[in-house]
Design an enzyme around this catalytic site. Structure first.
Site, mmCIF file in Angstrom:
data_model
loop_
_atom_site.group_PDB
_atom_site.id
_atom_site.type_symbol
_atom_site.label_atom_id
_atom_site.label_comp_id
_atom_site.label_asym_id
_atom_site.label_seq_id
_atom_site.Cartn_x
_atom_site.Cartn_y
_atom_site.Cartn_z
ATOM 1 N N HIS A 15 0.776 -1.244 0.000
ATOM 2 C CA HIS A 15 0.000 0.000 0.000
ATOM 3 C C HIS A 15 0.804 1.288 0.000
ATOM 4 O O HIS A 15 0.206 2.369 -0.024
ATOM 5 C CB HIS A 15 -0.951 -0.006 1.203
ATOM 6 C CG HIS A 15 -1.930 -1.134 1.200
ATOM 7 N ND1 HIS A 15 -2.892 -1.281 0.230
ATOM 8 C CD2 HIS A 15 -2.080 -2.199 2.035
ATOM 9 C CE1 HIS A 15 -3.606 -2.378 0.481
ATOM 10 N NE2 HIS A 15 -3.124 -2.957 1.569
ATOM 11 N N LYS A 43 -5.032 -10.199 -6.938
ATOM 12 C CA LYS A 43 -5.759 -9.493 -5.879
ATOM 13 C C LYS A 43 -6.752 -8.570 -6.570
ATOM 14 O O LYS A 43 -6.409 -7.871 -7.527
ATOM 15 C CB LYS A 43 -4.778 -8.699 -5.017
ATOM 16 C CG LYS A 43 -5.419 -8.041 -3.811
ATOM 17 C CD LYS A 43 -4.389 -7.404 -2.892
ATOM 18 C CE LYS A 43 -5.072 -6.780 -1.677
ATOM 19 N NZ LYS A 43 -4.096 -6.169 -0.749
ATOM 20 N N HIS A 116 -3.250 -2.975 7.921
ATOM 21 C CA HIS A 116 -4.317 -3.395 7.007
ATOM 22 C C HIS A 116 -4.967 -2.153 6.427
ATOM 23 O O HIS A 116 -5.201 -1.180 7.145
ATOM 24 C CB HIS A 116 -5.334 -4.246 7.775
ATOM 25 C CG HIS A 116 -6.643 -4.418 7.091
ATOM 26 N ND1 HIS A 116 -6.803 -5.195 5.973
ATOM 27 C CD2 HIS A 116 -7.863 -3.897 7.358
ATOM 28 C CE1 HIS A 116 -8.078 -5.139 5.575
ATOM 29 N NE2 HIS A 116 -8.730 -4.359 6.404
HETATM 30 P P1 T3P Z 1 -5.015 -6.024 2.898
HETATM 31 O O1 T3P Z 1 -5.713 -6.535 4.122
HETATM 32 O O2 T3P Z 1 -3.902 -6.907 2.422
HETATM 33 O O3 T3P Z 1 -4.543 -4.593 3.090
HETATM 34 O O4 T3P Z 1 -10.351 -5.723 1.708
HETATM 35 C C1 T3P Z 1 -9.584 -6.779 1.254
HETATM 36 C C2 T3P Z 1 -8.267 -6.292 0.715
HETATM 37 O O5 T3P Z 1 -8.501 -5.352 -0.334
HETATM 38 C C3 T3P Z 1 -7.391 -5.605 1.758
HETATM 39 O O6 T3P Z 1 -6.060 -6.067 1.672
HETATM 40 C C4 T3P Z 1 -7.429 -4.153 1.344
HETATM 41 C C5 T3P Z 1 -7.753 -4.175 -0.108
HETATM 42 N N1 T3P Z 1 -8.484 -2.989 -0.540
HETATM 43 C C6 T3P Z 1 -7.739 -1.901 -0.971
HETATM 44 O O7 T3P Z 1 -6.508 -1.926 -0.960
HETATM 45 N N2 T3P Z 1 -8.409 -0.778 -1.387
HETATM 46 C C7 T3P Z 1 -9.769 -0.677 -1.356
HETATM 47 O O8 T3P Z 1 -10.321 0.374 -1.724
HETATM 48 C C8 T3P Z 1 -10.522 -1.815 -0.882
HETATM 49 C C9 T3P Z 1 -12.022 -1.745 -0.836
HETATM 50 C C10 T3P Z 1 -9.838 -2.937 -0.492
#
Ligand code: T3P
Length: 121
Positions: A15, A43, A116
């Protein structure tokens, strides 16, 4: 590496992209591969934040506020790019469209560090 530190490293890999990488007009397709989010499956949605680690980490502290169930929402808008799969198949090769805009970010924190990404608003 402790589990919080490992989760933070994963958060950064998935991110954090600052300054925004100059990879031409295929930003999402390039970055999703480069950051390891296209194998074994694509993803579906992933947001890259174009700001400093200090600014992002501060959302866990005085630059964020409680939001929902244990999450933190940023007080300012961040410049982000959200990559979304073009189709519905999660089988590689993965094809994405990107949307760049200022958004409030919603994250989960552990020990004062983001672990997260929840959503952008
Ligand atoms: P992670 O937990 O690895 O950060 O919600 C499921 C995954 O999708 C979560 O991954 C975050 C990602 N996500 C985004 O990166 N941007 C978004 O706008 C949304 C809705 C989800």
């Amino acid at each position: 590496l402790g589990t919080f530190a490992a989760d933070y490293e994963t958060f950064l890999r998935q991110h954090y992209d600052n300054p925004k990488s100059n990879v031409g007009n295929r930003y999402c397709n390039t970055m999703m591969v480069r950051r390891g989010m296209t194998r074994p499956k694509c993803k579906e949605v992933n947001t890259f934040i174009h700001d400093t680690k200090n600014e992002i980490n501060a959302v866990c502290g005085n630059k964020g506020e409680p939001f929902g169930n244990g999450l933190r929402r940023s007080l300012k808008q961040f410049q982000v790019t959200t990559c979304t799969m073009k189709g519905t198949s999660t089988r590689p090769p993965c094809d994405y469209r990107g949307n760049s805009s200022p958004r409030y970010i919603v994250i989960a924190c552990e020990n004062g560090l983001p672990v997260h990404f929840d959503e952008g608003q």
